[in-house]
Design an enzyme around this catalytic site. Structure first.
Site, PDB file in Angstrom:
ATOM      1  N   GLU A 101       6.719   3.420  -1.697  1.00 16.18           N
ATOM      2  CA  GLU A 101       6.199   3.171  -3.041  1.00 16.18           C
ATOM      3  C   GLU A 101       4.737   3.571  -3.138  1.00 16.18           C
ATOM      4  O   GLU A 101       3.985   3.458  -2.170  1.00 16.18           O
ATOM      5  CB  GLU A 101       6.280   1.679  -3.351  1.00 16.18           C
ATOM      6  CG  GLU A 101       7.684   1.172  -3.380  1.00 16.18           C
ATOM      7  CD  GLU A 101       7.733  -0.333  -3.550  1.00 16.18           C
ATOM      8  OE1 GLU A 101       8.838  -0.876  -3.474  1.00 16.18           O
ATOM      9  OE2 GLU A 101       6.677  -0.958  -3.739  1.00 16.18           O
ATOM     10  N   CYS A 133      -2.506   2.821  -5.382  1.00 12.44           N
ATOM     11  CA  CYS A 133      -2.211   2.059  -4.178  1.00 12.44           C
ATOM     12  C   CYS A 133      -1.284   2.912  -3.295  1.00 12.44           C
ATOM     13  O   CYS A 133      -0.215   3.337  -3.731  1.00 12.44           O
ATOM     14  CB  CYS A 133      -1.534   0.756  -4.618  1.00 12.44           C
ATOM     15  SG  CYS A 133      -1.179  -0.333  -3.264  1.00 12.44           S
ATOM     16  N   CYS A 181       6.978  -2.394   7.641  1.00 12.02           N
ATOM     17  CA  CYS A 181       5.812  -2.941   8.339  1.00 12.02           C
ATOM     18  C   CYS A 181       6.304  -3.848   9.467  1.00 12.02           C
ATOM     19  O   CYS A 181       7.312  -4.539   9.319  1.00 12.02           O
ATOM     20  CB  CYS A 181       4.940  -3.742   7.374  1.00 12.02           C
ATOM     21  SG  CYS A 181       3.424  -4.364   8.136  1.00 12.02           S
ATOM     22  N   CYS A 202       4.570 -10.724   7.883  1.00 11.08           N
ATOM     23  CA  CYS A 202       4.006 -11.824   7.086  1.00 11.08           C
ATOM     24  C   CYS A 202       5.134 -12.478   6.283  1.00 11.08           C
ATOM     25  O   CYS A 202       5.962 -11.783   5.680  1.00 11.08           O
ATOM     26  CB  CYS A 202       2.915 -11.303   6.148  1.00 11.08           C
ATOM     27  SG  CYS A 202       1.588 -10.476   7.041  1.00 11.08           S
ATOM     28  N   CYS A 258       5.640 -11.667   2.400  1.00  8.06           N
ATOM     29  CA  CYS A 258       5.630 -10.255   1.998  1.00  8.06           C
ATOM     30  C   CYS A 258       7.024  -9.648   2.072  1.00  8.06           C
ATOM     31  O   CYS A 258       7.688  -9.719   3.113  1.00  8.06           O
ATOM     32  CB  CYS A 258       4.666  -9.483   2.896  1.00  8.06           C
ATOM     33  SG  CYS A 258       4.672  -7.718   2.576  1.00  8.06           S
ATOM     34  N   CYS A 312       4.123  -5.138  -3.345  1.00  4.09           N
ATOM     35  CA  CYS A 312       4.594  -4.057  -2.489  1.00  4.09           C
ATOM     36  C   CYS A 312       5.992  -4.346  -1.938  1.00  4.09           C
ATOM     37  O   CYS A 312       6.322  -5.463  -1.597  1.00  4.09           O
ATOM     38  CB  CYS A 312       3.590  -3.757  -1.391  1.00  4.09           C
ATOM     39  SG  CYS A 312       3.544  -4.909  -0.051  1.00  4.09           S
TER      40      CYS A 312
HETATM   41  N1  SAH Z   1      -0.831  -4.555   5.412  1.00  2.00           N
HETATM   42  C1  SAH Z   1      -2.052  -4.635   4.737  1.00  2.00           C
HETATM   43  C2  SAH Z   1      -2.055  -3.879   3.413  1.00  2.00           C
HETATM   44  C3  SAH Z   1      -0.801  -3.984   2.599  1.00  2.00           C
HETATM   45  S1  SAH Z   1      -0.476  -5.546   1.876  1.00  2.00           S
HETATM   46  C4  SAH Z   1      -2.477  -6.084   4.528  1.00  2.00           C
HETATM   47  O1  SAH Z   1      -1.677  -6.973   4.768  1.00  2.00           O
HETATM   48  O2  SAH Z   1      -3.633  -6.297   4.182  1.00  2.00           O
HETATM   49  C5  SAH Z   1      -1.684  -5.596   0.568  1.00  2.00           C
HETATM   50  C6  SAH Z   1      -2.045  -6.980   0.091  1.00  2.00           C
HETATM   51  O3  SAH Z   1      -0.919  -7.562  -0.574  1.00  2.00           O
HETATM   52  C7  SAH Z   1      -2.420  -7.952   1.203  1.00  2.00           C
HETATM   53  O4  SAH Z   1      -3.622  -8.629   0.880  1.00  2.00           O
HETATM   54  C8  SAH Z   1      -1.261  -8.921   1.250  1.00  2.00           C
HETATM   55  O5  SAH Z   1      -1.695 -10.193   1.711  1.00  2.00           O
HETATM   56  C9  SAH Z   1      -0.822  -8.918  -0.213  1.00  2.00           C
HETATM   57  N2  SAH Z   1       0.562  -9.356  -0.461  1.00  2.00           N
HETATM   58  C10 SAH Z   1       1.664  -9.089   0.270  1.00  2.00           C
HETATM   59  N3  SAH Z   1       2.741  -9.685  -0.277  1.00  2.00           N
HETATM   60  C11 SAH Z   1       2.313 -10.330  -1.381  1.00  2.00           C
HETATM   61  C12 SAH Z   1       2.960 -11.128  -2.378  1.00  2.00           C
HETATM   62  N4  SAH Z   1       4.264 -11.370  -2.338  1.00  2.00           N
HETATM   63  N5  SAH Z   1       2.210 -11.648  -3.382  1.00  2.00           N
HETATM   64  C13 SAH Z   1       0.867 -11.395  -3.449  1.00  2.00           C
HETATM   65  N6  SAH Z   1       0.210 -10.636  -2.542  1.00  2.00           N
HETATM   66  C14 SAH Z   1       0.919 -10.115  -1.516  1.00  2.00           C
HETATM   67 FE1  SF4 Z   2       2.645  -5.842   6.548  1.00  2.00          FE
HETATM   68 FE2  SF4 Z   2       3.101  -7.067   4.242  1.00  2.00          FE
HETATM   69 FE3  SF4 Z   2       1.801  -8.343   6.185  1.00  2.00          FE
HETATM   70 FE4  SF4 Z   2       0.581  -6.333   4.884  1.00  2.00          FE
HETATM   71  S1  SF4 Z   2       1.229  -8.270   4.006  1.00  2.00           S
HETATM   72  S2  SF4 Z   2       0.664  -6.683   7.118  1.00  2.00           S
HETATM   73  S3  SF4 Z   2       2.362  -4.997   4.482  1.00  2.00           S
HETATM   74  S4  SF4 Z   2       3.935  -7.629   6.290  1.00  2.00           S
END
Ligand code: SAH
Ligand code: SF4
Length: 351
Positions: free
Chosen positions: A94, A107, A114, A118, A121, A336
């Site tokens: 995406e 973005c 990944c 997390c 996510c 994302c």
């Molecule tokens: N992997 C990197 C960049 C991609 S994620 C990182 O984790 O920083 C980009 C941002 O989206 C991060 O700050 C992450 O904490 C946030 N994010 C991921 N899933 C999310 C969700 N469901 N709601 C809000 N923010 C989210």
């Molecule tokens: Fe990976 Fe999503 Fe965690 Fe960013 S927030 S490091 S994309 S698992």
């Protein structure tokens, strides 16, 4: 078409000059190639204007070009557009275009999936498929530029993937994007976001990587952060913030962005807000509060507006710049990984 030859859009200006040299052509033609690729979004070597035939055939023999296919496009009422792009091997990622006044922020995804895992996510749920190449990141920018009504002014590496798990290709892309003889973005308008890969932050310092740093802190205690970002067990909060402070110092007090995903009842209490003030005290950072973007099957919820503003006010009272970034284009699954998942589900039910 899949090709094993190196893609032209993943090359630095110096590499293009070298190609011209190797082909027996003048280095000045490298500038024409860059202009054609990055200013006119040309994706066909034979269509690059005013190149000597000798160079054109050399490029065709030694390099490749590709343009990802846009397999889904969604537009939200606020103008946010989300594209699903299919790479030459069929993998999809995406990219999101966020509309600002007269400009766009794009973005960029850095991996297919990944590996960090997390728990809030959606991208994490399928794990890591593979890294994206610098060329595949550049191709996302070109696809975004082509579709947008305005010029893309800011790039944020905040799409699918952990950029610092793919350091070499991400660094290559950042250099192409920031090179005045490449894509010519200002380094100040490129932001790399990490979940906290500490050794790679030190590498960014050493390499003087020309971009801004954003760190997804997302918790104020190791107990909570261990649960939501598993990599915290390896690089806990104090180790991470030490690296961030070293980065700020080494980059001449460059401001960093601290991202904080707000999860109701998990990390959004008044105590968390005070702990966050302590953690970033004197740091010279901006805190972005990101209300959790819910998805099906997720165990978390977004806090209500009152909790969000109470949290923010505590930060502001401590002289910390804190901004609530409500997820743009909410109704088009803008967090994302959501468009990819939605399309996959649609395909499954249509099969
Ligand atoms: N992997 C990197 C960049 C991609 S994620 C990182 O984790 O920083 C980009 C941002 O989206 C991060 O700050 C992450 O904490 C946030 N994010 C991921 N899933 C999310 C969700 N469901 N709601 C809000 N923010 C989210
Ligand atoms: Fe990976 Fe999503 Fe965690 Fe960013 S927030 S490091 S994309 S698992």
């Amino acid at each position: 078409m899949k090709s094993d030859l190196p893609p032209l859009i993943g090359m630095s200006f110096e590499q293009m000059v070298q190609l011209c040299h190797d082909a027996g052509a003048k280095p000045v033609h490298a500038e024409r190639i860059v202009a054609s690729l990055f200013r006119y979004y040309n994706s066909d070597i034979s269509a690059i204007p005013e190149l000597p035939n000798i160079l054109r055939s050399y490029l065709a023999e030694h390099t490749s070009m590709f343009e990802p296919e846009c397999t889904a496009l969604q537009q939200a009422e606020d103008g946010t557009r989300k594209l699903l792009l299919k790479m030459p091997d069929g993998r999809e990622v995406e990219t999101v275009l966020i509309q600002g006044p007269g400009r766009l922020t794009q973005c960029i995804s850095t991996q297919v999936g990944c590996a960090v895992g997390c728990t809030f996510c959606l991208t994490a749920t399928a794990g890591l498929t593979r890294n994206l190449s610098a060329a595949e990141m550049a191709a996302q920018v070109i696809a975004g530029q082509k579709i947008g009504d305005f010029k893309v002014r800011n790039l944020v590496l905040m799409g699918m993937g952990e950029p610092l798990h793919n350091y070499d290709e991400v660094a290559k892309f950042v250099r192409i994007a920031s090179d005045p003889k490449g894509m010519a973005f200002s380094p100040n308008r490129i932001t790399l976001s990490t979940s906290g890969m500490v050794p790679a932050i030190y590498r960014m310092i050493e390499d003087k990587l020309p971009c801004n740093l954003a760190v997804s802190l997302n918790a104020t205690t190791d107990e909570v952060r261990d649960r939501v970002i598993p990599i915290n067990r390896k690089y806990p909060i104090h180790t991470l913030l030490e690296a961030v402070r070293a980065y700020i110092k080494a980059r001449g007090n460059k401001r960093v962005l601290i991202e904080y995903v707000m999860l109701a009842g998990v990390n959004d209490t008044v105590e968390d807000a005070y702990r966050l003030c302590e953690l970033v005290n004197g740091m010279g950072c901006t805190v972005n509060l990101l209300p959790f973007n819910a998805f099906e099957g997720s165990p978390f919820q977004s806090p209500d507006d009152a909790a969000l503003s109470a949290f923010r006010e505590i930060l502001v009272a401590a002289n910390i710049i804190a901004v609530v970034r409500s997820s743009r284009g909410n109704e088009i699954s803008a967090a994302c990984g959501q468009l990819k998942t939605e399309v996959a589900q649609r395909r499954k039910s249509a099969a």
